[in-house]
Design a protein around this motif. Structure first.
Motif, PDB file in Angstrom:
ATOM      1  N   ASN A 120       0.812  -1.207   0.000  1.00 55.70           N
ATOM      2  CA  ASN A 120       0.000   0.000   0.000  1.00 55.70           C
ATOM      3  C   ASN A 120       0.852   1.265   0.000  1.00 55.70           C
ATOM      4  N   THR A 121       2.106   1.151   0.431  1.00 50.85           N
ATOM      5  CA  THR A 121       3.046   2.269   0.335  1.00 50.85           C
ATOM      6  C   THR A 121       4.338   1.767  -0.289  1.00 50.85           C
ATOM      7  N   ASP A 122       5.022   2.623  -1.006  1.00 46.49           N
ATOM      8  CA  ASP A 122       6.315   2.304  -1.611  1.00 46.49           C
ATOM      9  C   ASP A 122       7.257   3.424  -1.219  1.00 46.49           C
ATOM     10  N   THR A 123       7.985   3.216  -0.135  1.00 46.25           N
ATOM     11  CA  THR A 123       8.729   4.319   0.462  1.00 46.25           C
ATOM     12  C   THR A 123       9.881   3.816   1.307  1.00 46.25           C
ATOM     13  N   THR A 124      10.759   4.723   1.637  1.00 47.01           N
ATOM     14  CA  THR A 124      11.826   4.459   2.597  1.00 47.01           C
ATOM     15  C   THR A 124      11.452   5.151   3.899  1.00 47.01           C
ATOM     16  N   ASP A 125      11.543   4.420   5.014  1.00 45.56           N
ATOM     17  CA  ASP A 125      11.018   4.915   6.283  1.00 45.56           C
ATOM     18  C   ASP A 125      12.090   4.908   7.373  1.00 45.56           C
ATOM     19  N   VAL A 126      11.750   5.572   8.474  1.00 43.20           N
ATOM     20  CA  VAL A 126      12.510   5.453   9.710  1.00 43.20           C
ATOM     21  C   VAL A 126      11.550   4.977  10.784  1.00 43.20           C
ATOM     22  N   GLY A 127      12.069   4.219  11.751  1.00 44.39           N
ATOM     23  CA  GLY A 127      11.195   3.676  12.780  1.00 44.39           C
ATOM     24  C   GLY A 127      11.840   3.667  14.152  1.00 44.39           C
ATOM     25  N   LEU A 128      11.005   3.776  15.174  1.00 45.39           N
ATOM     26  CA  LEU A 128      11.429   3.657  16.563  1.00 45.39           C
ATOM     27  C   LEU A 128      10.650   2.515  17.196  1.00 45.39           C
ATOM     28  N   GLY A 129      11.307   1.744  18.056  1.00 53.25           N
ATOM     29  CA  GLY A 129      10.629   0.639  18.711  1.00 53.25           C
ATOM     30  C   GLY A 129      11.083   0.468  20.142  1.00 53.25           C
ATOM     31  N   LEU A 130      10.213  -0.062  20.966  1.00 51.84           N
ATOM     32  CA  LEU A 130      10.537  -0.348  22.357  1.00 51.84           C
ATOM     33  C   LEU A 130       9.831  -1.630  22.775  1.00 51.84           C
ATOM     34  N   LYS A 131      10.573  -2.556  23.395  1.00 55.69           N
ATOM     35  CA  LYS A 131      10.006  -3.785  23.942  1.00 55.69           C
ATOM     36  C   LYS A 131      10.474  -3.921  25.379  1.00 55.69           C
ATOM     37  N   LEU A 132       9.528  -4.198  26.279  1.00 56.92           N
ATOM     38  CA  LEU A 132       9.840  -4.387  27.689  1.00 56.92           C
ATOM     39  C   LEU A 132       9.209  -5.685  28.175  1.00 56.92           C
ATOM     40  N   ALA A 133       9.860  -6.349  29.113  1.00 58.35           N
ATOM     41  CA  ALA A 133       9.327  -7.590  29.685  1.00 58.35           C
ATOM     42  C   ALA A 133       9.691  -7.661  31.162  1.00 58.35           C
ATOM     43  N   LYS A 134       8.802  -8.287  31.934  1.00 60.47           N
ATOM     44  CA  LYS A 134       9.047  -8.486  33.358  1.00 60.47           C
ATOM     45  C   LYS A 134       8.584  -9.884  33.736  1.00 60.47           C
ATOM     46  N   ASP A 135       9.491 -10.683  34.294  1.00 61.71           N
ATOM     47  CA  ASP A 135       9.181 -12.061  34.685  1.00 61.71           C
ATOM     48  C   ASP A 135       9.106 -12.179  36.201  1.00 61.71           C
ATOM     49  N   GLY A 136       8.047 -12.829  36.690  1.00 63.20           N
ATOM     50  CA  GLY A 136       7.905 -13.136  38.100  1.00 63.20           C
ATOM     51  C   GLY A 136       7.891 -14.639  38.304  1.00 63.20           C
ATOM     52  N   ASP A 137       7.472 -15.083  39.479  1.00 62.33           N
ATOM     53  CA  ASP A 137       7.426 -16.515  39.754  1.00 62.33           C
ATOM     54  C   ASP A 137       6.427 -17.226  38.849  1.00 62.33           C
ATOM     55  N   VAL A 138       5.231 -16.640  38.694  1.00 59.81           N
ATOM     56  CA  VAL A 138       4.218 -17.256  37.831  1.00 59.81           C
ATOM     57  C   VAL A 138       3.609 -16.264  36.837  1.00 59.81           C
ATOM     58  N   TRP A 139       3.923 -14.978  36.988  1.00 65.25           N
ATOM     59  CA  TRP A 139       3.365 -13.958  36.118  1.00 65.25           C
ATOM     60  C   TRP A 139       4.449 -13.394  35.191  1.00 65.25           C
ATOM     61  N   ARG A 140       4.066 -13.047  33.973  1.00 64.23           N
ATOM     62  CA  ARG A 140       4.960 -12.374  33.029  1.00 64.23           C
ATOM     63  C   ARG A 140       4.204 -11.223  32.359  1.00 64.23           C
ATOM     64  N   HIS A 141       4.913 -10.115  32.161  1.00 65.94           N
ATOM     65  CA  HIS A 141       4.342  -8.953  31.480  1.00 65.94           C
ATOM     66  C   HIS A 141       5.192  -8.647  30.248  1.00 65.94           C
ATOM     67  N   LYS A 142       4.535  -8.330  29.136  1.00 66.71           N
ATOM     68  CA  LYS A 142       5.240  -7.950  27.913  1.00 66.71           C
ATOM     69  C   LYS A 142       4.572  -6.721  27.309  1.00 66.71           C
ATOM     70  N   PHE A 143       5.392  -5.730  26.976  1.00 67.24           N
ATOM     71  CA  PHE A 143       4.889  -4.478  26.413  1.00 67.24           C
ATOM     72  C   PHE A 143       5.710  -4.129  25.178  1.00 67.24           C
ATOM     73  N   ASN A 144       5.045  -3.637  24.123  1.00 67.60           N
ATOM     74  CA  ASN A 144       5.775  -3.189  22.945  1.00 67.60           C
ATOM     75  C   ASN A 144       5.121  -1.948  22.365  1.00 67.60           C
ATOM     76  N   ALA A 145       5.934  -1.125  21.740  1.00 67.64           N
ATOM     77  CA  ALA A 145       5.454   0.086  21.070  1.00 67.64           C
ATOM     78  C   ALA A 145       6.361   0.369  19.887  1.00 67.64           C
ATOM     79  N   SER A 146       5.777   0.882  18.816  1.00 68.57           N
ATOM     80  CA  SER A 146       6.590   1.224  17.645  1.00 68.57           C
ATOM     81  C   SER A 146       5.940   2.361  16.880  1.00 68.57           C
ATOM     82  N   ALA A 147       6.767   3.077  16.139  1.00 62.96           N
ATOM     83  CA  ALA A 147       6.302   4.161  15.278  1.00 62.96           C
ATOM     84  C   ALA A 147       7.126   4.120  13.998  1.00 62.96           C
TER      85      ALA A 147
END
Length: 246
Positions: free
Chosen positions: A45-72
């Motif tokens: 749908n687009t034919d272009t050269t781009d720039v991007g920013l990304g962030l991924k975070l994770a947190k592990d516990g004994d039985v719980w895990r959290h994962k977060f991501n963001a990008s532009a």
């Protein structure tokens, strides 16, 4: 004609801008992750050269895990903006046994030039660790959820959002080849009555020095049903730098 940035997109941009400032504080609270800066080539749908920013975070516990991501991603061609996409995602896992876990996830995107203007998915399901432990890890997930997405305007006419139940299937594969090189292959399929979306991303990461690494990746994103005048398939080839935070 360039579409005016929506209020939701502005909020998303603000959130992404604040993420680098808060990431180190999150790391201090038991989170780990990575920040990336990439250049990419998009076709479809687009034919272009781009720039991007990304962030991924994770947190592990004994039985719980959290994962977060963001990008532009932002792109221009011939002096005109022709790509502006923002993505936010969060998932929480709860271990049931050594390999089986339950999860809940929420994802949002805003895309000024793709087949769909914006959308979100809220879901829950079960995941299974097919291969463990390191250096190879492979998780499979499946569940149900609620999906909403708005097609891009067709011939200047705004389209109504589709809101419906959907099924989700995911695959998360990682392989640490040695101390300096690793690869990943992630896939997701979301099926609903109005549209089936499937994407796959493959990436190779090589350490340059300390916490800094180089990464090359290729992503294919396909929708079964898109508005008139839009392509079903987009591809993104990215090359960039990744900074690991621990």
């Amino acid at each position: 004609m360039i579409k005016t940035i929506s209020k939701t997109s502005l909020i998303t941009v603000a959130a992404l801008a604040l993420l680098p400032l808060t990431a180190q504080a999150q790391i201090a609270n038991g989170w780990s992750g990575e920040a990336s800066l990439t250049g990419s080539k998009t076709t479809g749908n687009t034919d272009t050269t781009d720039v991007g920013l990304g962030l991924k975070l994770a947190k592990d516990g004994d039985v719980w895990r959290h994962k977060f991501n963001a990008s532009a991603d932002y792109g221009r061609a011939s002096g005109t903006t022709n790509k502006q996409r923002f993505v936010l995602g969060y998932q929480i896992d709860r271990d049931i046994s050594e390999r089986l876990y339950a999860y809940a996830n929420a994802d949002y995107f805003s895309d000024d030039f793709g087949a769909f203007e914006d959308g979100y998915f809220l879901g829950t399901g079960l995941g299974y660790e097919v291969i463990l432990p390191a250096p190879i890890g492979w998780n499979l997930e499946g569940g149900l959820g609620y999906r909403s997405q708005t097609p891009q305007s067709a011939l200047g006419v705004a389209q109504n959002s589709t809101n419906e139940l959907a099924a989700r299937f995911g695959s998360d594969f990682k392989w640490t080849l040695n101390d300096n090189v690793s690869l990943y292959n992630d896939s997701e399929l979301i099926y609903s009555k109005s549209d089936t979306n499937i994407w796959n991303e493959f990436g190779l990461t090589a350490t340059l020095t300390g916490r800094l690494a180089a990464r090359a990746s290729f992503r294919v994103d396909h929708h079964s049903d898109v508005p008139v005048g839009r392509e079903n398939t987009d591809t993104i080839t990215r090359f960039g730098l990744v900074y690991t935070m621990e």
